[in-house]
Design a protein around this motif. Structure first.
Motif, PDB file in Angstrom:
ATOM      1  N   ILE A 162       0.661  -1.321  -0.016  1.00 16.72           N
ATOM      2  CA  ILE A 162       0.070   0.439  -0.181  1.00 16.72           C
ATOM      3  C   ILE A 162       1.455   1.228  -0.361  1.00 16.72           C
ATOM      4  N   GLY A 163       2.137   1.155   0.670  1.00 18.09           N
ATOM      5  CA  GLY A 163       2.905   2.059   0.619  1.00 18.09           C
ATOM      6  C   GLY A 163       3.447   2.366  -0.774  1.00 18.09           C
ATOM      7  N   THR A 164       3.436   1.795  -1.465  1.00 19.43           N
ATOM      8  CA  THR A 164       4.262   1.841  -2.823  1.00 19.43           C
ATOM      9  C   THR A 164       3.283   2.133  -4.134  1.00 19.43           C
ATOM     10  N   VAL A 165       2.045   1.388  -3.434  1.00 17.75           N
ATOM     11  CA  VAL A 165       0.875   2.594  -4.530  1.00 17.75           C
ATOM     12  C   VAL A 165       0.780   4.120  -4.135  1.00 17.75           C
ATOM     13  N   MET A 166       0.616   4.516  -2.382  1.00 16.22           N
ATOM     14  CA  MET A 166       0.424   5.569  -2.334  1.00 16.22           C
ATOM     15  C   MET A 166       1.476   7.065  -2.896  1.00 16.22           C
ATOM     16  N   SER A 167       2.687   6.450  -2.200  1.00 16.26           N
ATOM     17  CA  SER A 167       3.727   6.476  -3.388  1.00 16.26           C
ATOM     18  C   SER A 167       3.953   7.009  -4.445  1.00 16.26           C
ATOM     19  N   ARG A 168       3.859   5.978  -5.628  1.00 17.31           N
ATOM     20  CA  ARG A 168       3.632   5.818  -7.203  1.00 17.31           C
ATOM     21  C   ARG A 168       2.590   6.692  -7.224  1.00 17.31           C
ATOM     22  N   LEU A 169       0.948   6.635  -6.953  1.00 18.83           N
ATOM     23  CA  LEU A 169      -0.266   7.555  -7.333  1.00 18.83           C
ATOM     24  C   LEU A 169       0.273   8.986  -6.953  1.00 18.83           C
ATOM     25  N   PHE A 170       1.316   9.800  -5.254  1.00 21.70           N
ATOM     26  CA  PHE A 170       1.515  11.339  -5.588  1.00 21.70           C
ATOM     27  C   PHE A 170       2.531  11.667  -6.180  1.00 21.70           C
ATOM     28  N   TYR A 171       3.485  11.058  -6.908  1.00 20.99           N
ATOM     29  CA  TYR A 171       4.133  10.979  -8.059  1.00 20.99           C
ATOM     30  C   TYR A 171       3.643  11.790  -9.518  1.00 20.99           C
ATOM     31  N   ALA A 172       2.836  10.049  -9.081  1.00 21.76           N
ATOM     32  CA  ALA A 172       1.844  10.488 -11.080  1.00 21.76           C
ATOM     33  C   ALA A 172       0.763  11.716 -10.326  1.00 21.76           C
ATOM     34  N   ARG A 173       0.466  12.591  -9.788  1.00 20.96           N
ATOM     35  CA  ARG A 173      -0.520  13.308  -9.434  1.00 20.96           C
ATOM     36  C   ARG A 173      -0.017  13.960  -9.842  1.00 20.96           C
ATOM     37  N   ARG A 174       1.397  14.459  -9.374  1.00 16.12           N
ATOM     38  CA  ARG A 174       2.299  15.844  -9.676  1.00 16.12           C
ATOM     39  C   ARG A 174       2.594  15.634 -11.031  1.00 16.12           C
ATOM     40  N   LYS A 175       3.237  14.648 -10.877  1.00 16.42           N
ATOM     41  CA  LYS A 175       3.531  15.108 -12.255  1.00 16.42           C
ATOM     42  C   LYS A 175       2.644  15.503 -13.257  1.00 16.42           C
ATOM     43  N   MET A 176       1.631  14.097 -13.394  1.00 19.50           N
ATOM     44  CA  MET A 176      -0.107  15.321 -14.239  1.00 19.50           C
ATOM     45  C   MET A 176      -0.166  16.671 -13.853  1.00 19.50           C
ATOM     46  N   ALA A 177      -0.127  16.836 -12.599  1.00 20.45           N
ATOM     47  CA  ALA A 177       0.034  18.569 -12.958  1.00 20.45           C
ATOM     48  C   ALA A 177       1.009  19.300 -13.762  1.00 20.45           C
ATOM     49  N   VAL A 178       2.462  18.854 -13.453  1.00 21.62           N
ATOM     50  CA  VAL A 178       3.792  19.481 -13.755  1.00 21.62           C
ATOM     51  C   VAL A 178       2.985  19.306 -15.524  1.00 21.62           C
ATOM     52  N   LEU A 179       3.265  18.300 -16.429  1.00 20.87           N
ATOM     53  CA  LEU A 179       2.967  18.218 -17.521  1.00 20.87           C
ATOM     54  C   LEU A 179       1.443  18.697 -18.456  1.00 20.87           C
ATOM     55  N   LEU A 180       0.894  18.798 -17.067  1.00 25.53           N
ATOM     56  CA  LEU A 180      -0.860  19.732 -17.845  1.00 25.53           C
ATOM     57  C   LEU A 180       0.004  21.577 -18.454  1.00 25.53           C
ATOM     58  N   ALA A 181       0.125  21.584 -16.665  1.00 24.14           N
ATOM     59  CA  ALA A 181       0.769  22.905 -16.753  1.00 24.14           C
ATOM     60  C   ALA A 181       2.079  23.480 -17.697  1.00 24.14           C
ATOM     61  N   GLY A 182       2.821  22.317 -17.921  1.00 22.96           N
ATOM     62  CA  GLY A 182       3.980  22.256 -19.729  1.00 22.96           C
ATOM     63  C   GLY A 182       3.109  22.530 -21.032  1.00 22.96           C
ATOM     64  N   LEU A 183       1.838  21.549 -20.602  1.00 23.54           N
ATOM     65  CA  LEU A 183       1.653  21.386 -22.206  1.00 23.54           C
ATOM     66  C   LEU A 183       0.544  22.865 -22.399  1.00 23.54           C
ATOM     67  N   ARG A 184       0.214  23.680 -21.194  1.00 25.97           N
ATOM     68  CA  ARG A 184      -0.422  24.420 -21.741  1.00 25.97           C
ATOM     69  C   ARG A 184       0.086  25.751 -21.934  1.00 25.97           C
ATOM     70  N   ASN A 185       1.177  26.187 -20.808  1.00 22.82           N
ATOM     71  CA  ASN A 185       2.431  26.700 -21.541  1.00 22.82           C
ATOM     72  C   ASN A 185       3.148  26.614 -22.773  1.00 22.82           C
ATOM     73  N   GLU A 186       3.063  25.615 -23.846  1.00 25.47           N
ATOM     74  CA  GLU A 186       3.670  25.392 -24.949  1.00 25.47           C
ATOM     75  C   GLU A 186       2.872  26.591 -25.616  1.00 25.47           C
ATOM     76  N   GLU A 187       2.085  26.367 -25.847  1.00 35.03           N
ATOM     77  CA  GLU A 187       1.058  27.296 -26.969  1.00 35.03           C
ATOM     78  C   GLU A 187       1.347  28.899 -27.482  1.00 35.03           C
TER      79      GLU A 187
END
Lengths: 189, 198
Positions: free
Chosen positions: B173-198
């Motif tokens: 469960i600890g690994t799930v929490m850690s992976r989910l946290f990373y995935a969400r944070r990375k998604m936030a960064v990626l979505l923001a980055g994709l927006r800035n690319e416009e």
């Protein structure tokens, strides 16, 4: 803005957001971590991401027609069903027969052995007394009587006996050299 | 007199019951109804059209063979989705064994990278059209490692709890929490980055 929160606290905050914490711990996080500036900022980011993902998964459709996709599935189902029913290819009828007979033979052997052992243990007697000739020149014989738990060993000079009575099959010169008593103690006579 | 089932108007439950009696036509109707959903899940995890089609096909064959195990505790679609998810995970594990892990992936597993990422203050998806948003999310998901993408898909799209994800993925469960946290944070960064690319 860089967060100064500890990693464990960040994970706890996420678990609180996902409703994964027990009630008592959830109340503690709500009053503590979630109320800090770092906590609020992180929560806002996590909520935005979750909200963006919710219901926005790309609508991908299978790039094959219904008929074509189904025909592949149908063929594979038929193939796998046939593989289960059909014996392995390349086996002759003799090999297939042998394959069938081996387990049956094994079962029959085990049954016979079990039957003999059971019979032996029920009667408590050895139906066949065991005789063993150890050496042709020396002429040694043993007799084991399991009922009396006794072993008798005969030693004889065969060459001498043959000279004396060439036609005799049972040697008159045989002598009992040692007898094992029922308790296993040797008893010389 | 035996009642003839009209496959196109029958419910999933009726079709499943008929398929369990070896009615292949009933199963074909189930495939037709759920094939896009099963393929979409396979594609979201595999990120490859050809592999996704193969895994989806295999999932349907497994579904037919295991119909007797379907107890009706969840919907037929959910049950089939679980089968395809497991097949995808098997495939991804095999694929991973064949290649060397990158340094970035090892850092992600250790859970250190996400702590260095600054918090994304603005909502990067605000005022985006639905189609555009879906496209961006799909693009960002494609940039995650398969472990992070899978945990995000299982949590956000399949609405699975941490415990269930851990069981499905064969980790703690600890690994799930850690992976989910990373995935969400990375998604936030990626979505923001994709927006800035416009």
């Amino acid at each position: 803005m860089k967060s100064n929160m500890k990693h464990d606290d960040q994970l706890k905050l996420q678990a609180w957001l996902d409703g994964e914490l027990p009630a008592r711990e959830a109340a503690e996080v709500q009053a503590g971590l979630a109320a800090t500036a770092d906590g609020r900022a992180l929560l806002a980011e996590l909520r935005n991401t979750t909200a963006a993902l919710s219901g926005h998964e790309a609508g991908v459709t299978l790039p094959e027609s219904r008929e074509f996709f189904w025909s592949k599935i149908e063929r594979q189902i038929a193939r796998e069903a046939a593989a289960i029913d059909r014996p392995a290819p390349g086996l002759s009828w003799l090999a297939r027969l042998r394959r069938q007979l081996i387990p049956l033979t094994g079962f029959a052997t085990v049954t016979v052995v079990c039957g003999v052992v059971t019979l032996h243990s029920l009667t408590g007697t050895d139906p066949v007394a065991e005789m063993e000739l150890a050496n042709e020149d020396i002429g040694a014989c043993t007799y084991h009587d399991q009922a009396n738990k006794m072993t008798v060993v005969w030693f004889s000079d065969r060459s001498r006996a043959t000279e004396a009575a060439p036609d005799a099959e049972i040697l008159p010169a045989m002598a009992v050299e040692s007898v094992a008593a029922p308790d296993g103690t040797p008893d010389a006579k | 007199m035996k009642k003839v089932l009209n496959h196109s108007s029958a419910s999933d439950e009726e079709l499943v019951a008929a398929a369990r009696r070896n009615d292949l036509a009933a199963f074909e109707e189930l495939v037709a109804r759920h094939r896009d959903k099963i393929y979409a899940r396979a594609f979201s995890m595999m990120r490859n059209e050809e592999e996704a089609v193969d895994v989806a096909q295999e999932a349907w064959v497994k579904g037919w063979q295991r119909l007797v195990q379907f107890q009706g505790e969840s919907s037929f679609g959910t049950w089939m989705t679980r089968i395809v998810i497991n097949l995808c995970l098997d495939q991804l594990r095999r694929r991973k064994r064949q290649r060397t892990e990158s340094i970035e992936e090892l850092s992600e597993e250790a859970g250190g990278v996400e702590r260095q990422m600054p918090v994304v203050a603005a909502n990067p998806t605000e005022r985006l059209e639905r189609i555009e948003l879906r496209k961006r999310i799909d693009g960002a998901l494609a940039l995650l490692s398969h472990e992070h993408r899978t945990v995000l898909i299982l949590h956000e799209f399949e609405e699975m709890e941490y415990k269930e994800i851990a069981k499905t993925m064969g980790c703690s469960i600890g690994t799930v929490m850690s992976r989910l946290f990373y995935a969400r944070r990375k998604m936030a960064v990626l979505l923001a980055g994709l927006r800035n690319e416009e």
